[in-house]
Enzyme design. Sequence first.
Site, PDB file in Angstrom:
ATOM      1  CE  LYS A  11      12.656   3.743  -4.144  1.00 24.62           C
ATOM      2  NZ  LYS A  11      11.320   3.521  -4.656  1.00 24.62           N
ATOM      3  CG  ASN A  37       3.303   1.768   5.429  1.00 27.57           C
ATOM      4  OD1 ASN A  37       2.716   1.700   6.502  1.00 27.57           O
ATOM      5  ND2 ASN A  37       4.506   2.306   5.318  1.00 27.57           N
TER       6      ASN A  37
HETATM    7  N1  LIG Z   1       4.714   2.606  -0.165  1.00 29.27           N
HETATM    8  C1  LIG Z   1       4.490   2.813  -1.430  1.00 29.27           C
HETATM    9  O1  LIG Z   1       3.662   3.647  -1.821  1.00 29.27           O
HETATM   10  C2  LIG Z   1       5.225   2.012  -2.460  1.00 29.27           C
HETATM   11  C3  LIG Z   1       5.865   0.842  -2.127  1.00 29.27           C
HETATM   12  N2  LIG Z   1       6.446   0.083  -3.100  1.00 29.27           N
HETATM   13  C4  LIG Z   1       7.106  -1.150  -2.759  1.00 29.27           C
HETATM   14  O2  LIG Z   1       6.174  -2.037  -2.116  1.00 29.27           O
HETATM   15  C5  LIG Z   1       6.853  -2.805  -1.129  1.00 29.27           C
HETATM   16  C6  LIG Z   1       6.179  -2.598   0.236  1.00 29.27           C
HETATM   17  O3  LIG Z   1       6.256  -1.223   0.585  1.00 29.27           O
HETATM   18  P1  LIG Z   1       5.623  -0.657   1.945  1.00 29.27           P
HETATM   19  O4  LIG Z   1       4.372  -1.378   2.233  1.00 29.27           O
HETATM   20  O5  LIG Z   1       5.633   0.800   1.811  1.00 29.27           O
HETATM   21  O6  LIG Z   1       6.740  -1.077   2.976  1.00 29.27           O
HETATM   22  P2  LIG Z   1       6.544  -1.477   4.520  1.00 29.27           P
HETATM   23  O7  LIG Z   1       7.902  -1.479   5.113  1.00 29.27           O
HETATM   24  O8  LIG Z   1       5.458  -0.684   5.160  1.00 29.27           O
HETATM   25  O9  LIG Z   1       5.998  -2.974   4.396  1.00 29.27           O
HETATM   26  C7  LIG Z   1       6.781  -4.037   3.998  1.00 29.27           C
HETATM   27  C8  LIG Z   1       6.411  -5.185   4.898  1.00 29.27           C
HETATM   28  O10 LIG Z   1       7.089  -6.353   4.429  1.00 29.27           O
HETATM   29  C9  LIG Z   1       7.527  -7.060   5.564  1.00 29.27           C
HETATM   30  N3  LIG Z   1       8.627  -7.940   5.165  1.00 29.27           N
HETATM   31  C10 LIG Z   1       9.921  -7.632   4.916  1.00 29.27           C
HETATM   32  N4  LIG Z   1      10.603  -8.730   4.568  1.00 29.27           N
HETATM   33  C11 LIG Z   1       9.721  -9.754   4.610  1.00 29.27           C
HETATM   34  C12 LIG Z   1       9.825 -11.147   4.370  1.00 29.27           C
HETATM   35  N5  LIG Z   1      10.955 -11.712   4.016  1.00 29.27           N
HETATM   36  N6  LIG Z   1       8.711 -11.912   4.497  1.00 29.27           N
HETATM   37  C13 LIG Z   1       7.544 -11.355   4.863  1.00 29.27           C
HETATM   38  N7  LIG Z   1       7.385 -10.049   5.123  1.00 29.27           N
HETATM   39  C14 LIG Z   1       8.465  -9.257   5.001  1.00 29.27           C
HETATM   40  C15 LIG Z   1       7.931  -6.002   6.554  1.00 29.27           C
HETATM   41  O11 LIG Z   1       7.945  -6.526   7.861  1.00 29.27           O
HETATM   42  C16 LIG Z   1       6.835  -4.971   6.341  1.00 29.27           C
HETATM   43  O12 LIG Z   1       5.715  -5.189   7.194  1.00 29.27           O
HETATM   44  C17 LIG Z   1       8.310  -2.360  -1.190  1.00 29.27           C
HETATM   45  O13 LIG Z   1       9.036  -3.198  -2.066  1.00 29.27           O
HETATM   46  C18 LIG Z   1       8.244  -0.966  -1.784  1.00 29.27           C
HETATM   47  O14 LIG Z   1       9.425  -0.582  -2.442  1.00 29.27           O
HETATM   48  C19 LIG Z   1       6.393   0.423  -4.420  1.00 29.27           C
HETATM   49  C20 LIG Z   1       5.744   1.564  -4.803  1.00 29.27           C
HETATM   50  C21 LIG Z   1       5.205   2.497  -3.851  1.00 29.27           C
HETATM   51  O1  LIG Z   2       5.536   6.401  -3.900  1.00 29.24           O
HETATM   52  C1  LIG Z   2       6.461   7.124  -3.521  1.00 29.24           C
HETATM   53  O2  LIG Z   2       6.578   7.549  -2.386  1.00 29.24           O
HETATM   54  C2  LIG Z   2       7.489   7.565  -4.487  1.00 29.24           C
HETATM   55  C3  LIG Z   2       7.685   6.621  -5.585  1.00 29.24           C
HETATM   56  C4  LIG Z   2       8.521   5.454  -5.264  1.00 29.24           C
HETATM   57  O3  LIG Z   2       9.528   5.548  -4.630  1.00 29.24           O
HETATM   58  C5  LIG Z   2       8.122   4.164  -5.801  1.00 29.24           C
HETATM   59  O4  LIG Z   2       7.131   4.101  -6.535  1.00 29.24           O
HETATM   60  O5  LIG Z   2       8.794   3.173  -5.500  1.00 29.24           O
END
Ligand SMILES: NC(=O)C1=CN([C@@H]2O[C@H](COP(=O)(O)OP(=O)(O)OC[C@H]3O[C@@H](n4cnc5c(N)ncnc54)[C@H](O)[C@@H]3O)[C@@H](O)[C@H]2O)C=CC1
Ligand SMILES: O=C(O)CCC(=O)C(=O)O
Length: 355
Positions: A80, A180
């Site tokens: 990562k 997202n």
């Molecule tokens: N994007 C992906 O395909 C993947 C994401 N993840 C995990 O899923 C989680 C979300 O990822 P994404 O949606 O891509 O990120 P993102 O940044 O688009 O969404 C996260 C959201 O959580 C909100 N947030 C942050 N702290 C907060 C809190 N204390 N209370 C309420 N809301 C809060 C942010 O404002 C943001 O809107 C992360 O932990 C990421 O590592 C895991 C696997 C793949």
């Molecule tokens: O989903 C991705 O972009 C890569 C994989 C990853 O970082 C995750 O699953 O947390």
Amino acid sequence: MKIFEIMETKDYENVILCHDKTSGLKAIIAIHDTTLGPALGGCRMWTYDSEEDAINDALRLARGMTYKNAAAGLNLGGGKTVVIGNPRTDKSEALFRSLGRYIESLKGRYITAEDVGTNLKDMEYIRYETKYVAGLAETSGDPSPFTAYGVYRGMQAAAEEIFGTLDLRGKVVAIQGVGNVGYNLAKHLYEAGAKLIVTDIFEDNVKRAVEEFKAEYVKPDEIYGVECDIFAPCALGAIINDETIPQLKCKIVAGSANNQLKEERHGDILQEKGILYVPDYIINAGGVINVADELNPSGYNRDRAIRKVSMIFDTVKKVIQKSKEENIPTYAAADRVAEERIKAIAAVKDNYIVK
Ligand SMILES: NC(=O)C1=CN([C@@H]2O[C@H](COP(=O)(O)OP(=O)(O)OC[C@H]3O[C@@H](n4cnc5c(N)ncnc54)[C@H](O)[C@@H]3O)[C@@H](O)[C@H]2O)C=CC1
Ligand SMILES: O=C(O)CCC(=O)C(=O)O
């Protein structure tokens, strides 16, 4: 911070500190284990309270990727990247190209992709400097909708176990973080007839979910205590802890966030409370399953990727079954599934040397 001690106890291969004065890049690339193949894991950009917090996050996330990729049946190891900075104000082409050059220097031992705080544009900049980046617009694209679909399928498996049906109609799901993944998950759940309660620290994200999915809104610190069937953590990690567990009123914890348990013992406490915890790296593997499809010799195939993501339903079932058979919490059952595969493949690779 005793970095070498951590690397030794948790078997890390490399921790690379990347610094570039001109672009302002401060990043950590952590490579945990490449037994199964090159380390694949996304690039997170976040404002950390300290450099130590950032390094710890990179380490925990990289190790999580080893387990995620192994349990998902991918021929990939775990790694990562963490970029220190505000994703809304500190990004530039130079910063991501600078990071791309560091990734290139690893010659394929590590492949990056999107994560919290990074997007397709950032990946494009990285691509100018290295081919070791997945999830570009012209190939598999944004992994988030695939991650969300995998979480949805995993929730169905958990619902079948707890409620005797995989139909989520009328079930109340509380989503922490409608970024997202959370947004795309909310869409699946809304279409399936679930009732949604959401929170986020960004008002625009909340507004979108409330308007499009008739979701109810609560303040960020209220989400843990809402009456719901399923709590879906889709923001950051360590949110299942001593402060939050006593507040939970759900029957299932199933969401996309990486490293949801602050410590492993919090998984034990959930089990004692009769809450089914669906291990994070099992249920959130949809994104990596999708980007990994790009590495297929025949190239990326969206339908095949979706089929594989859908099978998260079966992996969740397998982990629940193992947890029952071996009388261990689900997080430990997931670890065993991953570790057994890594051990078996390491043994195969030791069998004879291919010249
Ligand atoms: N994007 C992906 O395909 C993947 C994401 N993840 C995990 O899923 C989680 C979300 O990822 P994404 O949606 O891509 O990120 P993102 O940044 O688009 O969404 C996260 C959201 O959580 C909100 N947030 C942050 N702290 C907060 C809190 N204390 N209370 C309420 N809301 C809060 C942010 O404002 C943001 O809107 C992360 O932990 C990421 O590592 C895991 C696997 C793949
Ligand atoms: O989903 C991705 O972009 C890569 C994989 C990853 O970082 C995750 O699953 O947390």
